[in-house]
Design a protein around this motif. Sequence first.
Motif, PDB file in Angstrom:
ATOM      1  N   LYS A 141      19.596  30.347  96.332  1.00  0.00           N
ATOM      2  CA  LYS A 141      19.275  28.941  96.612  1.00  0.00           C
ATOM      3  C   LYS A 141      19.207  28.700  98.116  1.00  0.00           C
ATOM      4  O   LYS A 141      18.287  28.031  98.606  1.00  0.00           O
ATOM      5  N   CYS A 177      29.358  27.763 100.182  1.00  0.00           N
ATOM      6  CA  CYS A 177      27.919  27.768 100.463  1.00  0.00           C
ATOM      7  C   CYS A 177      27.331  26.362 100.339  1.00  0.00           C
ATOM      8  O   CYS A 177      26.522  25.931 101.174  1.00  0.00           O
ATOM      9  N   GLU A 178      27.742  25.636  99.307  1.00  0.00           N
ATOM     10  CA  GLU A 178      27.265  24.267  99.117  1.00  0.00           C
ATOM     11  C   GLU A 178      27.692  23.375 100.279  1.00  0.00           C
ATOM     12  O   GLU A 178      26.902  22.572 100.790  1.00  0.00           O
ATOM     13  N   VAL A 188      30.892  29.926  96.124  1.00  0.00           N
ATOM     14  CA  VAL A 188      29.798  29.002  95.789  1.00  0.00           C
ATOM     15  C   VAL A 188      30.030  27.645  96.443  1.00  0.00           C
ATOM     16  O   VAL A 188      29.117  27.061  97.048  1.00  0.00           O
ATOM     17  N   ARG A 189      31.257  27.140  96.356  1.00  0.00           N
ATOM     18  CA  ARG A 189      31.564  25.824  96.948  1.00  0.00           C
ATOM     19  C   ARG A 189      31.396  25.851  98.469  1.00  0.00           C
ATOM     20  O   ARG A 189      30.925  24.881  99.068  1.00  0.00           O
ATOM     21  N   HIS A 226      23.725  31.247  94.240  1.00  0.00           N
ATOM     22  CA  HIS A 226      24.045  30.436  95.419  1.00  0.00           C
ATOM     23  C   HIS A 226      23.391  30.998  96.678  1.00  0.00           C
ATOM     24  O   HIS A 226      22.918  30.237  97.528  1.00  0.00           O
TER      25      HIS A 226
END
Length: 346
Positions: free
Chosen positions: A143, A116-117, A113-114, A140
């Motif tokens: 989004k 991807c962000e 997730v991190r 994620h």
Amino acid sequence: MDEPHVLTMKDIARMLGVSVATVSRSLKDSPSISKSRREAIQKFAREHNYYPNVIAEQLRNSRKGPVKTIGVIIPEFVHYYFSTVLSGIEERAQELGYRILVAQSKEQYEREVRICESFYHNKVCGIIVSQAKDTVTYDHFQKLEKEGVPLVFYDRICPVLNASRVVVDDYMGSLKAVSYLIEHGCKRIAYYGTSHNMEIGKNRFSGYKDALYKHGLTLDEDLVKMCDTRAEAERITPQMLKMKNRPDAFFAVNDDTAIGILYVAKHMGFSVPEEISICGFTNGERALACDPQLTTVEQRGIDVGREAVNILVGIVEGEIDRNRAEKRIVKTRLVVRGTTKNEEER
């Protein structure tokens, strides 16, 4: 709808009452800034979800014009298959004038997730990803899709998105491998696989199961284990080989697991392949380093990586409709070596 404001170093400098240069040096951990101030600025940046824009830095430092960058998420660098996929991605991206930004999830959902962000905030033109084993929710990825970031999955596919993908022919690879074992005298074939939550797990198990049925054998649930690491194979195989009606062959979801089976079988005094046949799935370098050498299904990771880039670049450059999921399959090949009877290549 306006895009949400992305925090910049200028914002941090204004909020903390310091210069932009101080913020920049602190985030780079420069010793020219006191340790206490560096830590305070770094803590503030983390708490406010600041992501340094490394792509913008590349653009500022480039004299050759804009840099086109693809984000790549690898579950594990140490895994031979994923390293070959990465080689194919890097090779093809370079040919097409793109750079890659690579991160490994280490099979952890939160880490994925991190990443991807971070990729989103660094404005990569698209992401090539194989999801982590731990991933069972997909917000994620959804989004990113909603924000218009092209996604191309390889190997492990997100089940809730109709996204573009490149996979090997897992079903046929398993079907051919297990059929080969049966055709060379094996009747009780154990299956060491991965979770059916992932498409590769379902497809490889289906190939195994259908090969049994095709040859008139029944599925014995006692011979089916969720096991996809060497350590786990070394833990459970002794019990399997002590069964009254023990397996005479093993089909494993990857080479490392198969090598764990081979290690145990040899140390328990079984002759391979005379008493126990073993087949893996990868065809990595370790398949050649064991004794006897491992029969395995070749995945052709370099071809998978190259195809993933072809799709992503096609989407980015408008040659492929981003609203249509592009699905490509790379064929597998059974490579027969010393852990199964009748050495030959098929």
